[in-house]
Design a protein around this motif. Structure first.
Motif, PDB file in Angstrom:
ATOM      1  N   SER A  18      13.432  -2.330 -17.685  1.00  7.40           N
ATOM      2  CA  SER A  18      13.734  -2.135 -16.633  1.00  7.40           C
ATOM      3  C   SER A  18      14.047  -2.008 -16.077  1.00  7.40           C
ATOM      4  N   SER A  19      15.389  -1.725 -15.740  1.00  6.87           N
ATOM      5  CA  SER A  19      16.787  -1.689 -13.652  1.00  6.87           C
ATOM      6  C   SER A  19      16.217  -0.775 -12.581  1.00  6.87           C
ATOM      7  N   GLU A  20      15.084  -0.064 -12.760  1.00  6.99           N
ATOM      8  CA  GLU A  20      14.831   1.118 -11.748  1.00  6.99           C
ATOM      9  C   GLU A  20      13.653  -0.774 -10.736  1.00  6.99           C
ATOM     10  N   GLU A  21      13.796   1.115  -9.788  1.00  2.00           N
ATOM     11  CA  GLU A  21      13.438   0.259  -8.654  1.00  2.00           C
ATOM     12  C   GLU A  21      11.718   0.546  -8.839  1.00  2.00           C
ATOM     13  N   LEU A  22      10.839  -1.121  -8.190  1.00  2.00           N
ATOM     14  CA  LEU A  22       9.374  -0.821  -8.189  1.00  2.00           C
ATOM     15  C   LEU A  22       8.901   0.037  -7.209  1.00  2.00           C
ATOM     16  N   LEU A  23       7.489   0.887  -7.830  1.00  2.00           N
ATOM     17  CA  LEU A  23       7.674   1.721  -6.781  1.00  2.00           C
ATOM     18  C   LEU A  23       5.869   1.503  -6.568  1.00  2.00           C
ATOM     19  N   PRO A  24       5.411   1.852  -4.881  1.00  2.00           N
ATOM     20  CA  PRO A  24       4.625   0.877  -4.861  1.00  2.00           C
ATOM     21  C   PRO A  24       3.284   1.879  -4.350  1.00  2.00           C
ATOM     22  N   ILE A  25       2.281   1.048  -4.731  1.00  2.00           N
ATOM     23  CA  ILE A  25       0.746   1.409  -4.688  1.00  2.00           C
ATOM     24  C   ILE A  25      -0.130   1.292  -2.993  1.00  2.00           C
ATOM     25  N   ARG A  81      -4.000  -4.836  -6.886  1.00  2.00           N
ATOM     26  CA  ARG A  81      -4.779  -5.607  -5.707  1.00  2.00           C
ATOM     27  C   ARG A  81      -5.926  -5.426  -5.533  1.00  2.00           C
ATOM     28  N   VAL A  82      -7.095  -5.404  -5.117  1.00  2.00           N
ATOM     29  CA  VAL A  82      -8.264  -4.915  -4.318  1.00  2.00           C
ATOM     30  C   VAL A  82      -8.837  -6.124  -3.146  1.00  2.00           C
ATOM     31  N   SER A  83      -8.971  -5.310  -2.425  1.00  2.00           N
ATOM     32  CA  SER A  83      -9.357  -6.149  -0.998  1.00  2.00           C
ATOM     33  C   SER A  83     -10.490  -4.711  -1.043  1.00  2.00           C
ATOM     34  N   ALA A  84     -11.739  -5.813  -0.333  1.00  2.00           N
ATOM     35  CA  ALA A  84     -13.022  -5.280   0.050  1.00  2.00           C
ATOM     36  C   ALA A  84     -13.315  -6.291   1.057  1.00  2.00           C
ATOM     37  N   LYS A  85     -14.196  -5.463   1.644  1.00  2.00           N
ATOM     38  CA  LYS A  85     -15.510  -6.596   1.820  1.00  2.00           C
ATOM     39  C   LYS A  85     -16.042  -7.740   0.681  1.00  2.00           C
ATOM     40  N   MET A 101     -16.340   4.607  -6.841  1.00  2.00           N
ATOM     41  CA  MET A 101     -18.307   4.446  -6.774  1.00  2.00           C
ATOM     42  C   MET A 101     -19.155   3.395  -6.499  1.00  2.00           C
ATOM     43  N   GLY A 102     -18.725   2.217  -5.410  1.00  2.00           N
ATOM     44  CA  GLY A 102     -19.565   1.444  -4.965  1.00  2.00           C
ATOM     45  C   GLY A 102     -20.070   2.056  -3.860  1.00  2.00           C
ATOM     46  N   GLU A 103     -20.657   1.351  -2.528  1.00  2.00           N
ATOM     47  CA  GLU A 103     -20.432   1.835  -1.578  1.00  2.00           C
ATOM     48  C   GLU A 103     -19.516   1.192  -0.158  1.00  2.00           C
ATOM     49  N   GLN A 104     -18.894   0.549  -0.634  1.00  2.00           N
ATOM     50  CA  GLN A 104     -17.965   0.256   1.062  1.00  2.00           C
ATOM     51  C   GLN A 104     -16.243   0.513   0.967  1.00  2.00           C
ATOM     52  N   ASP A 105     -15.825   0.872   1.594  1.00  2.00           N
ATOM     53  CA  ASP A 105     -14.289   1.305   1.755  1.00  2.00           C
ATOM     54  C   ASP A 105     -14.021  -0.001   0.692  1.00  2.00           C
ATOM     55  N   VAL A 106     -12.339   0.599  -0.370  1.00  2.00           N
ATOM     56  CA  VAL A 106     -11.974   0.182  -1.574  1.00  2.00           C
ATOM     57  C   VAL A 106     -10.455   0.108  -0.534  1.00  2.00           C
ATOM     58  N   THR A 107      -9.307  -0.719  -0.426  1.00  2.00           N
ATOM     59  CA  THR A 107      -7.651  -0.790  -0.225  1.00  2.00           C
ATOM     60  C   THR A 107      -7.640  -1.549  -1.373  1.00  2.00           C
ATOM     61  N   VAL A 108      -6.559  -0.901  -2.308  1.00  2.00           N
ATOM     62  CA  VAL A 108      -5.471  -0.895  -3.274  1.00  2.00           C
ATOM     63  C   VAL A 108      -4.793  -0.865  -3.415  1.00  2.00           C
ATOM     64  N   THR A 109      -3.220  -2.016  -3.406  1.00  2.00           N
ATOM     65  CA  THR A 109      -1.779  -1.774  -2.982  1.00  2.00           C
ATOM     66  C   THR A 109      -1.606  -2.695  -4.634  1.00  2.00           C
ATOM     67  N   GLY A 110      -0.592  -2.634  -3.950  1.00  2.00           N
ATOM     68  CA  GLY A 110       0.085  -3.528  -5.729  1.00  2.00           C
ATOM     69  C   GLY A 110       1.988  -2.410  -6.129  1.00  2.00           C
ATOM     70  N   SER A 111       2.184  -2.161  -7.376  1.00  2.00           N
ATOM     71  CA  SER A 111       3.593  -1.343  -7.648  1.00  2.00           C
ATOM     72  C   SER A 111       2.915  -1.414  -8.944  1.00  2.00           C
ATOM     73  N   ALA A 112       4.356  -0.289  -9.476  1.00  2.00           N
ATOM     74  CA  ALA A 112       4.059  -0.252 -10.933  1.00  2.00           C
ATOM     75  C   ALA A 112       5.821   0.211 -11.147  1.00  2.00           C
ATOM     76  N   LEU A 113       6.287  -0.707 -12.600  1.00  2.00           N
ATOM     77  CA  LEU A 113       7.436  -0.728 -12.356  1.00  2.00           C
ATOM     78  C   LEU A 113       8.076   0.482 -13.488  1.00  2.00           C
ATOM     79  N   PRO A 114       8.648   2.009 -13.129  1.00  2.00           N
ATOM     80  CA  PRO A 114       8.801   2.857 -14.033  1.00  2.00           C
ATOM     81  C   PRO A 114      10.522   2.096 -14.921  1.00  2.00           C
TER      82      PRO A 114
END
Length: 700
Positions: free
Chosen positions: A240-247, A274-278, A350-363
């Protein structure tokens, strides 16, 4: 994104045409290029083929669900019936006979071979030729198929290690236009494990039959593909020559958030998250990835985020063709995911803590074809509180589906709470894979053991990583604790026109209650494919812990043994302390933190009666450790070789492993094991050595 020469990138997507060869002809070179062509998997194969496996499985297992369905004499020798297709010549006085592995009378290609151990000779005949194209060591053929053909090619055998040879499997493709016959000449009473995986093409397939000169003809392809296979993370080329799409999305407990929406027709060529959580380990199991294409009510992908990337539980770094997991928690998927109209990626907490998910998708641009284009699918399932045993073997379903598609990978994530410290007492994977495709009455893929399916052998506990397979987690000692195995079907996918049923036997050496068994069968499906998936529940993703205060059991390979907690045997506790974790015997492990180079720690152990003994230690491999020299009664005892030094350093995770010297004679009474710290001050100055328990085993 890493880039390689554009000419080669084009070759990944379009079969090159050799002079005088028709477009679309299958050659050794085109099959080699398929080994890194993820886009190719998204279309139902044309020409169509069926992948079958010939193996040394116990041939008494000929009636699904019948009395011998779980029979297990599969290559050790002296099987009740020969585990070949036919006996060609009865053994002579020397025990040597001739046996038929396979005899195929249609176009095809050998795409994978494997052995745990085999003696004797293999002869390979292609297209009815009177002379074999290969006549040599069976072991070489089943692991290093390319080796006999390297002469005068300028290809280095070393460069193909870890690429076309992966652990106990060989992946060098051998196409044939008309027929393939493989014979084995050897002693059937000796070990002779084998698997041969073959594509059976439709009769109209155009195939250029393998010739030894193909390695020279396709040298550039072979070398370039090998280079990428050995390091996908750094060498992979994205088309792909397209731009990464942020998540970037933060999801509170009990909620679902949309992370990305796309309009088609397109495909996602690369997804990195990538997942971030306590509590990261809990979050990786309790945060669910849903990928829903073209308005379907249920996601084609439904799996815990960590499990989806094939290395759970936790972050366990590895690098393979479809998946890479980095030590910083970045997880990348290279399975191409096409869609016709829309794609929605959402995250459910489905857990009991806040979860942050970051990353990217390449279309990437993708032309959807209603007749051949397929959605990527990964449906996770788990069974908790299973009781595994050798006398009550179970067929565990991985995927039961009706429709048209292609099976492309497997990941198995286990909690094996066995108290056996030796593979001979805690092995969970004695069972075979059994794969029914379309109108199969008997599985067209019938294996010889779970580890054999995952390309290794002998219940090996080590961490290993290859392009198409791996064991990124195995806590130990032996096969105890959390264990993850994976295998990716890139050159050996399993197309199905009507249905597929993929089972793996759960067959353990000893009774093991409270086992947890999670798995994913990765596949592509033409829209309309139906499977037996059930929604993921809170019970499914409950947090798992190892049993508390386990004690090693003297059985199987650990029979005739006595175990001692190291901290109870110390002559002097200076610079030692204990750490607590369910991983360790009794819930605690002694840790020694020496202050000076040359410092020693002495462990006094009892021998209860005169005899020949193995003095094993079970130690922790961890990032804070390093080389450790061991002596028994003042002399080097052979731990780790002549220098009696073992290296307890690993860059990530903590593992328990057994280390053994040569057996020796001991008299009744007290003896001394001495640990010697030899690292200079400037090398890992905070070195710690964890010794969980001492294991004294008398030779019979």
């Amino acid at each position: 994104m890493n880039k390689i020469p554009a000419v080669f990138a084009i070759c990944l997507l379009v079969c090159s045409v050799m002079p005088g060869m028709a477009a679309g002809t299958i050659t050794t070179g085109s099959l080699v290029r398929e080994m890194i062509d993820m886009r190719n998997l998204t279309d139902f194969p044309d020409p169509a083929y069926k992948t079958v496996q010939f193996s040394s499985y116990d041939h008494r297992s000929n009636h699904p669900g019948g009395p011998e369905w779980f029979a297990n004499s599969d290559g050790f020798g002296s099987e009740p019936i020969p585990n070949f297709e036919a006996v060609l010549k009865q053994p002579g006085d020397d025990g040597i006979g001739e046996y038929l592995m396979c005899d195929i009378q249609q176009p095809g290609a050998i795409v994978r071979v494997w052995t745990a151990r085999i003696e004797g000779t293999i002869r390979l005949y292609l297209d009815g030729a009177s002379e074999p194209v290969f006549d040599g060591s069976a072991n070489d053929f089943l692991m290093f198929t390319y080796k006999p053909f390297l002469k005068d090619t300028r290809i280095s055998e070393k460069d193909l290690e870890g690429a076309f040879h992966q652990r106990n499997a060989g992946y060098f493709p051998i196409p044939f236009a008309k027929s393939c016959r493989i014979e084995w000449i050897g002693d059937i009473k000796k070990i002779h494990f084998y698997q041969v995986q073959i594509r059976l093409y439709d009769q109209n397939a155009r195939i250029e039959t393998f010739q030894p000169g193909d390695l020279k003809t396709y040298r550039k392809d072979i070398e370039e593909v090998a280079e990428i296979l050995k390091s996908p993370e750094t060498r992979w080329e994205y088309a792909s020559s397209e731009e990464l799409l942020p998540i970037a999305v933060t999801v509170p407990p009990g909620e679902t958030q949309t992370a990305l929406e796309l309009e088609g027709p397109k495909a996602v060529e690369c997804l990195s998250l990538r997942v971030s959580a306590k509590d990261l380990q809990r979050a990786l199991r309790q945060t669910i990835l849903h990928i829903r294409c073209d308005g379907y009510p249920w996601g084609q992908v439904q799996a815990p985020l960590g499990d989806f990337f094939g290395a759970a539980p936790g972050i366990n770094p590895y690098d393979s063709v479809p998946f890479t997991v980095q030590s910083n928690g970045t997880m990348t998927c290279r399975y191409v995911m096409p869609f016709k109209e829309s794609m929605q990626i959402s995250i459910k907490n489905m857990g009991e803590q806040d979860v942050t998910v970051t990353g990217s998708a390449l279309p990437m641009a993708y032309q959807w074809n209603d007749d051949s284009s397929m959605h990527f699918r990964a449906r996770w399932r788990v069974d908790h509180d299973l009781t595994a045993a050798g006398d009550s073997v179970m067929d565990m379903p991985y995927l039961i589906a009706n429709g048209r598609g292609v099976y492309v990978g497997t990941a198995t994530m286990l909690l094996n709470p066995s108290d056996g410290p030796h593979p001979g007492g805690c092995w969970w994977g004695e069972g075979d894979e059994k794969i029914f495709v379309d109108d199969d009455v008997q599985p067209s893929t019938f294996g010889t053991g779970s580890e054999d399916y995952f390309n290794y052998a002998w219940s090996a506990p080590d961490i290993f990583i290859y392009p198409y397979c791996g064991q990124p987690r195995n806590d130990g000692p032996a096969n105890r604790g959390f264990v993850t195995n994976n295998r990716w079907h890139i050159i050996d996918p399993l197309p199905f026109k009507e249905r597929i049923s993929f089972y793996m036997e759960l067959f353990s050496h000893h009774l093991t209650p409270e086992m947890s068994y999670a798995r994913i069968g990765y596949h592509y499906g033409i829209p309309g494919l139906m499977d037996d998936h059930l929604p993921i529940t809170g019970e499914d993703v409950r947090h798992l812990e190892l049993p508390e205060a386990w004690q090693p059991a003297a059985r199987g390979g650990a029979s005739n043994s006595v175990f001692y907690q190291t901290e109870t045997l110390l002559l002097d506790r200076k610079n030692t302390f204990t750490v607590s974790d369910n991983l360790y015997s009794g819930g605690e492990m002694m840790v020694w933190k020496p202050k000076e180079r040359g410092e020693e720690l002495e462990i006094i152990f009892p021998i209860l009666e005169d005899g020949n003994y193995d003095i094993h230690i079970v130690a922790a491999l961890q990032p804070t450790s390093g080389p450790l020299t061991l002596m028994i009664d003042g002399t080097k005892a052979g731990y780790g070789g002549e220098e009696s030094t073992i290296n307890l350093y690993v860059p990530y995770r903590t593992l328990l492993r057994k280390f053994s010297p040569q057996a020796r004679e001991f008299t009744r009474g007290e003896h001394r094991l001495t640990l010697c710290h030899d690292l200079p001050k400037d090398e890992r100055g905070n070195t710690e050595y964890g010794i969980d328990f001492l294991w004294i085993q008398k030779r019979k």
